[in-house]
Design an enzyme around this catalytic site. Structure first.
Site, mmCIF file in Angstrom:
data_model
loop_
_atom_site.group_PDB
_atom_site.id
_atom_site.type_symbol
_atom_site.label_atom_id
_atom_site.label_comp_id
_atom_site.label_asym_id
_atom_site.label_seq_id
_atom_site.Cartn_x
_atom_site.Cartn_y
_atom_site.Cartn_z
ATOM 1 N N GLY A 298 45.967 -84.434 -112.549
ATOM 2 C CA GLY A 298 46.770 -84.259 -113.762
ATOM 3 C C GLY A 298 46.166 -83.203 -114.651
ATOM 4 O O GLY A 298 45.469 -82.287 -114.174
ATOM 5 N N SER A 299 46.383 -83.345 -115.952
ATOM 6 C CA SER A 299 45.955 -82.296 -116.882
ATOM 7 C C SER A 299 44.443 -82.310 -117.075
ATOM 8 O O SER A 299 43.791 -83.350 -116.947
ATOM 9 C CB SER A 299 46.648 -82.495 -118.226
ATOM 10 O OG SER A 299 46.282 -83.743 -118.766
ATOM 11 N N THR A 300 43.906 -81.165 -117.439
ATOM 12 C CA THR A 300 42.474 -81.053 -117.703
ATOM 13 C C THR A 300 42.081 -81.930 -118.892
ATOM 14 O O THR A 300 41.019 -82.554 -118.888
ATOM 15 C CB THR A 300 42.108 -79.572 -117.947
ATOM 16 O OG1 THR A 300 42.399 -78.858 -116.736
ATOM 17 C CG2 THR A 300 40.648 -79.392 -118.285
ATOM 18 N N ALA A 301 42.975 -82.014 -119.884
ATOM 19 C CA ALA A 301 42.649 -82.812 -121.080
ATOM 20 C C ALA A 301 42.414 -84.273 -120.698
ATOM 21 O O ALA A 301 41.413 -84.875 -121.100
ATOM 22 C CB ALA A 301 43.788 -82.697 -122.098
ATOM 23 N N GLY A 303 41.800 -85.409 -117.674
ATOM 24 C CA GLY A 303 40.657 -85.441 -116.753
ATOM 25 C C GLY A 303 39.339 -85.542 -117.509
ATOM 26 O O GLY A 303 38.436 -86.292 -117.127
ATOM 27 N N GLU A 320 41.266 -83.669 -109.943
ATOM 28 C CA GLU A 320 42.013 -82.476 -109.518
ATOM 29 C C GLU A 320 42.890 -82.102 -110.698
ATOM 30 O O GLU A 320 43.864 -82.780 -110.995
ATOM 31 C CB GLU A 320 42.820 -82.814 -108.253
ATOM 32 C CG GLU A 320 43.192 -81.600 -107.456
ATOM 33 C CD GLU A 320 44.518 -81.043 -107.882
ATOM 34 O OE1 GLU A 320 44.515 -80.155 -108.765
ATOM 35 O OE2 GLU A 320 45.534 -81.483 -107.357
ATOM 36 N N GLU A 451 47.687 -72.804 -118.767
ATOM 37 C CA GLU A 451 48.541 -73.274 -117.671
ATOM 38 C C GLU A 451 49.933 -73.567 -118.239
ATOM 39 O O GLU A 451 50.085 -74.405 -119.132
ATOM 40 C CB GLU A 451 47.947 -74.548 -117.064
ATOM 41 C CG GLU A 451 48.741 -75.032 -115.866
ATOM 42 C CD GLU A 451 48.138 -76.276 -115.217
ATOM 43 O OE1 GLU A 451 47.829 -77.224 -115.949
ATOM 44 O OE2 GLU A 451 48.006 -76.292 -113.987
#
Ligand code: NDP
Length: 548
Positions: A298-301, A303, A320, A451
């Site tokens: 999912g999103s980096t935030a 994660g 990921e 992104e």
């Protein structure tokens, strides 16, 4: 053909970037209620006439002389239940206390089903079921027996592939030709592949004594709902773990269809559990003390939040996350082939792909011919009903995602890039966005850094390979990249220099269960796919402490 909007357009008179009406001399005030699609007015310098066909088609210059007939996939054989309960211990049960939320079709905005909203107590129920199944059944089965279940699941997915493809398309908005030809076959392939490893773990990691970890919590996104489920569940079960999976709230339906497959395959109760609910329920799952492994896409935030929540615990984690891939075209590349790779790289799945080739770097000497070809090809993409077999670009997954795309595209115009969109007609309802291309993009623009997760390509240029590498690596992400060149030596040099987990050469967006996938930097860590993906679900330490 298409239209270019002057970069000098400023707010509030921003360009209409995804309007669904026919082009007119001047587009009127924004249609209220068209969600996130129109953000202002646009003035076209000239009313476009019929679309000229690309020269390679050998047709007249006056325009495409025919239209595609509608070719909708039938939905007659699809049975979507009105309500779905949580799938725990091989039973569908209401959440406790009973609560639910609506799931819609993003292409029509019509409701598809009511889905149970899990509570903290339900998370506990699911983890308890998974633990019991792990202790009493699954960890005791020989690998060859686990393999039989996985093969069975793979074959049932194949048998029910049409059903899976249609439900996936109705729920996610992706074109039927993609769910039919990519998502579903690849999901089945992952189960086949990991079934093959289930009884060969000692061979996969020679000299080690691989042991299952226990209960895995798996949180997946909405862009590839079934495929991400397969990426997570297949290696976990092959390695001997049991799972609790939380699909994204907008796209739980193929996960619940998969729950039916689990029953059909006679998997012991509790081996696979599926619960639905908002992000906070995902976090409850992450924090649950009886979880041994977390796999998140999912999103980096989010994660980062999960990374912080897990820090200091013994839980094993793979993340990921997002990406901003560079697709680099050298002047010796076969341009027509590269055009198809660029289109596939960014407009596949509406660009809602973590490894999408969203930054195109073109060597200056071929910039103009490549751009002409790219615009012509863009103008042939068919945007619309995802169930139509001729559709290339379907619906954006949600109103929220559409608004995010529109906001970032508006920032591109504001920051001075030049936008190009083909004059395709978008449906009146649903969340649609025109395939978009930006030129005149600089490295500092938001559209080159963030992104977008939509059908939006930023085109930049370079002169030397060194400059290409420096620009391509100038991003917080490091998930994927592409290189287009005739020279094998240059491919090897570029692959070594690119800070990306996956680098495709003279192709893009190719996936295979045998091939590891994952990122560097803010794109996450750990690998899925291949033997690497199997290792992520195993304790490979000598003393059984998982190295902690
Ligand atoms: P999220 O990261 O929010 O969602 C991914 C999954 O995580 C969903 O199942 C979501 O549940 C769940 N989740 C959300 N919040 C939490 C939390 N605090 N703890 C645990 N799980 C959580 O992505 P979005 O759907 O919001 O998309 C936002 C952006 O993220 C996109 O625009 C895109 O840029 C990027 N993205 C990247 C993906 C990738 O493959 N790398 C995939 C999806 C998005 P729920 O659906 O219920 O919110």
């Amino acid at each position: 053909m298409g239209r270019s909007v002057s970069p000098t357009l400023k707010r509030p008179a921003l360009a209409s970037i995804a309007a669904s009406a026919e082009p007119t001399e001047e587009r009127g005030p924004p249609a209220t209620g068209k969600r996130g699609a129109i953000i202002g007015r646009v003035t076209l310098t000239k009313k476009p006439e019929s679309r000229p066909a690309p020269a390679s088609w050998g047709l007249s210059k006056r325009g495409i002389p025919w239209e595609y007939a509608a070719a909708p996939e039938s939905t007659d054989h699809i049975q979507i239940r009105r309500e779905y309960g949580l799938f725990i211990d091989n039973e569908f049960s209401p959440s406790r206390p009973k609560a639910s939320f609506e799931v819609i079709n993003p292409a029509t905005e019509e409701p598809l089903a009511q889905v149970a909203r899990a509570s903290k107590a339900d998370v506990n129920r699911a983890v308890t079921a998974a633990r019991r199944a792990y202790e009493t059944v699954w960890s005791r089965l020989p690998g060859s027996e686990r393999a039989k279940y996985l093969y069975r699941i793979a074959r049932i997915i194949q048998e029910r592939s049409r059903e899976f493809a249609v439900v996936e398309t109705m729920n996610s908005g992706k074109p039927i030709k993609e769910s039919r030809d990519v998502d579903v076959p690849l999901a089945a392939a992952h189960f086949f592949y990991y079934a093959g490893w289930a009884d060969k773990l000692e061979y996969a990691f020679s000299g080690r004594r691989p042991r299952a970890l226990g209960v895995a919590a798996q949180i997946i996104p909405w862009n590839f709902p079934l495929l991400m489920l397969a990426w997570k569940i297949a290696p976990a079960l092959a390695a001997g773990n049991t799972v609790v999976l939380k699909p994204a709230s907008t796209t739980p339906l193929t996960a619940y269809l998969f729950a039916e497959v689990v029953r059909q395959a006679d998997l012991p109760p509790g081996v696979v559990n599926i619960i639905t609910g908002p992000g906070e329920i995902g976090m409850e799952l992450v924090r649950h003390p009886d979880i041994n492994k977390i796999a998140f896409t999912g999103s980096t935030a989010v994660g980062k939040m999960i990374g912080r929540a897990v820090a200091g615990s013994r839980k094993k984690l793979t993340l990921e996350l997002g990406g901003k891939a560079a697709n680099i075209v050298f002047d010796d590349a076969p341009l027509d082939q590269a055009i198809e790779g660029i289109i596939n790289g960014i407009y596949f799945n509406q660009g809602e792909v973590c490894c999408a080739g969203s930054r195109l770097f073109v060597q200056e000497s071929v910039y103009e011919p490549l751009l002409d070809k790219l615009k012509a090809r863009l103008s042939t993409l068919r945007v619309g009903d995802p169930l139509d077999k001729n559709t290339d670009v379907g619906a954006i997954n949600s109103a929220g995602q559409l608004a995010k795309i529109a906001e970032l595209v508006a920032s591109g115009i504001e920051e001075g890039a030049e936008i190009f969109q083909p004059d395709c007609v978008l449906p009146d309802r649903g969340f649609f966005f025109r395939p978009t291309l930006f030129t005149g993009v600089s490295q500092s623009h938001r559209i080159a850094q963030e992104e977008i997760f939509g059908p939006v390509l930023s085109v930049l240029t370079f002169r030397t390979p060194e400059e290409a590498v420096e620009k391509a690596n100038n991003t917080p992400y490091g998930l994927s990249a592409g290189v287009w060149t005739e020279k094998g030596s240059r491919i090897f040099k570029m692959v070594a220099a690119m800070k990306a987990g996956v680098v495709w050469a003279n192709t893009f967006n190719r996936f295979d269960p045998t091939s590891p996938f994952g990122g560097y930097k803010e794109s996450g860590y750990g690998r899925e796919g291949g033997v690497h993906g199997l290792g992520a679900y195993l304790d490979l330490s000598a003393d059984g402490t998982n190295g902690r």
